[in-house]
Design a protein around this motif. Sequence first.
Motif, PDB file in Angstrom:
ATOM      1  N   ALA A 108       0.763  -1.238  -0.164  1.00  0.00           N
ATOM      2  CA  ALA A 108      -0.028  -0.118   0.133  1.00  0.00           C
ATOM      3  C   ALA A 108       0.935   1.380   0.023  1.00  0.00           C
ATOM      4  O   ALA A 108       1.730   1.429   0.752  1.00  0.00           O
ATOM      5  CB  ALA A 108      -0.713  -0.134   1.234  1.00  0.00           C
ATOM      6  N   GLY A 109       0.848   2.133  -1.113  1.00  0.00           N
ATOM      7  CA  GLY A 109       1.394   3.547  -1.024  1.00  0.00           C
ATOM      8  C   GLY A 109       1.312   3.950  -2.519  1.00  0.00           C
ATOM      9  O   GLY A 109       0.619   3.544  -3.379  1.00  0.00           O
ATOM     10  N   GLU A 110       2.300   4.739  -2.903  1.00  0.00           N
ATOM     11  CA  GLU A 110       2.570   5.484  -4.063  1.00  0.00           C
ATOM     12  C   GLU A 110       3.426   4.513  -5.003  1.00  0.00           C
ATOM     13  O   GLU A 110       4.597   4.397  -4.542  1.00  0.00           O
ATOM     14  CB  GLU A 110       2.645   6.935  -4.044  1.00  0.00           C
ATOM     15  CG  GLU A 110       2.626   7.592  -5.339  1.00  0.00           C
ATOM     16  CD  GLU A 110       2.598   9.056  -5.111  1.00  0.00           C
ATOM     17  OE1 GLU A 110       2.549   9.847  -6.123  1.00  0.00           O
ATOM     18  OE2 GLU A 110       2.646   9.485  -3.869  1.00  0.00           O
ATOM     19  N   TRP A 111       3.177   4.412  -6.203  1.00  0.00           N
ATOM     20  CA  TRP A 111       4.004   3.756  -7.155  1.00  0.00           C
ATOM     21  C   TRP A 111       4.212   4.502  -8.379  1.00  0.00           C
ATOM     22  O   TRP A 111       3.255   5.111  -9.257  1.00  0.00           O
ATOM     23  CB  TRP A 111       3.332   2.364  -7.612  1.00  0.00           C
ATOM     24  CG  TRP A 111       3.473   1.246  -6.480  1.00  0.00           C
ATOM     25  CD1 TRP A 111       2.567   1.312  -5.222  1.00  0.00           C
ATOM     26  CD2 TRP A 111       3.922   0.222  -6.346  1.00  0.00           C
ATOM     27  NE1 TRP A 111       2.870   0.322  -4.467  1.00  0.00           N
ATOM     28  CE2 TRP A 111       3.581  -0.638  -5.146  1.00  0.00           C
ATOM     29  CE3 TRP A 111       5.080  -0.584  -7.113  1.00  0.00           C
ATOM     30  CZ2 TRP A 111       4.440  -1.789  -4.635  1.00  0.00           C
ATOM     31  CZ3 TRP A 111       5.695  -1.715  -6.561  1.00  0.00           C
ATOM     32  CH2 TRP A 111       5.120  -2.156  -5.569  1.00  0.00           C
ATOM     33  N   GLU A 112       5.433   4.339  -8.997  1.00  0.00           N
ATOM     34  CA  GLU A 112       5.772   4.751 -10.284  1.00  0.00           C
ATOM     35  C   GLU A 112       5.746   3.551 -11.472  1.00  0.00           C
ATOM     36  O   GLU A 112       6.325   2.403 -10.818  1.00  0.00           O
ATOM     37  CB  GLU A 112       7.071   5.486 -10.074  1.00  0.00           C
ATOM     38  CG  GLU A 112       7.397   6.519 -11.370  1.00  0.00           C
ATOM     39  CD  GLU A 112       8.623   7.083 -11.298  1.00  0.00           C
ATOM     40  OE1 GLU A 112       9.233   7.587 -12.460  1.00  0.00           O
ATOM     41  OE2 GLU A 112       9.303   7.277 -10.154  1.00  0.00           O
TER      42      GLU A 112
END
Length: 513
Positions: free
Chosen positions: A393-397
């Motif tokens: 869970a978090g921000e991904w590129e």
Amino acid sequence: MNENTDVMKNLFLPVFLIAGSLFASCTSAVFKPIPSANPWDDNYLSVAKMENYRQWGTYNVHDPSCRKLGDYYYMYSTDAIFGENQKEAKEKEVPLGYIQMRRSKDLVHWEFLGWAFPEIPEEAVRWVQAHAGGHGATNIWAPYIIPYKDKYRLYYCVSAFGRKTSYIGLAESVSPEGPWTQVGCTVKTDDSTAMNAIDPSVIVDEVTGKWWMHYGSFFGGLYCVELNPETGLPLKNGDLGHLVARRANYRKDNLEAPEIIYNPDLKQYYLFTSYDPLMTTYNVRVSRSDAAEGPFVDYSGKAVKDTTNNFPILTAPYRFENHQGWAGTAHCGVFSDGEGNYFMAHQGRLSPQNQLMVLHIRQLFFTPDGWPVVSPERYAGTVPRKFTEADLAGEWEIIRVQEPKYERQLEAGQILWGEGELKDGEWNLSTRISLLKDGTCKGEMTDDEWKIVQMNGNWSFLTEKHLLMVKFGKEEINNLIIFAGHDWENETETILFTGLDSQGRSVWGKRIK
């Protein structure tokens, strides 16, 4: 063997075997990206002069062939040097010899050993220049290393650019570091032949023991010829082999650099090939077969000698945030450590000028349905670990690796002079998505036309198999392989994923927050 190498032994088992064996450690705390310096700089202008050649560990690498031989990984590559100055090299007694040699124990730190040969073999020079109006034979291309009994065989090619006048030779040594003794010619071609004798790759059939050499280029496609195991030369004198792969508009749409491996767990032979111009949109494709000599089929079951454009596509020019990006990401060597762990090595050209050639080594995995995929990031010795759903869970590129949409005018399968920088329609650019704790996801993603679209959907994680599933709209991208890796652009250790979409295009991701 050092600690990093011991950890690597269990890194790259086929996905259906991992179930906990892929990971060396586990933590109950939710994972956050951890700062970690890059092992070396991408820009090597400071050590590009001829006298600095011993500092070219990961620099000036082009068309690599790599294999674990004893305690070391040995790498051999085309003698392509940024800013090469023959006069300066002679003055400073730099022993240029046309096949670069390196070795490493951990696949991260490389020792430049020098050059394999003191000169281009005379027989190769005579053949090429006699059939190319006195031109060509100025360096050696695309070596390939393979052991046989108590010696090592080094295949290589000499050519005239833009012509089918080429020569694949063979040298042998009792040591992977030489000295090398010339054995003779394997295949030679000229303007009268359908094929072009460059880019050799050799495989031994696991059942029959037969030796096969794959070779070729955009001139007529890729071919496969049977070799005599005892000599390393063609079983039948003068045999040029049979067609394996080609593209319809071969004079424009480049196809070259075959690399053949066998996966004993999947009982499949995999043929990696390179499409398009080497300085810009160079990209890696792959096909597979039950037999070392083919026929090979692609992701959709199409025969790769039927002139269609084939998938999967594994690498292509890309740019994550905080970096100028990489072009020319192809002509790969694929190899194993002998214990089920796989890697891909290839050149990357540092953008925007695309002239500095840097070694890229990527972890290579196999999807549950048996297709190879590679890491979005270069290998840097990251210690493996096990992840939970909460860690993801978090921000991904993310990047969806696709074929170039921009049409160029080419000559001999390569870009025209002065066209060496990438254009807007040739980049695989990153976008961002968020995997939320409630199992939903949102953000942006490129579609099949490279348009950025807003996405809202769901995600799930198969913890034991370490596979991520993402669904947005009508599209599902399943079996994305989750693993620990190094984020070169942000100099952190983080979570990575790689996999294929339903059309056989690679999908890459890294957690950034």
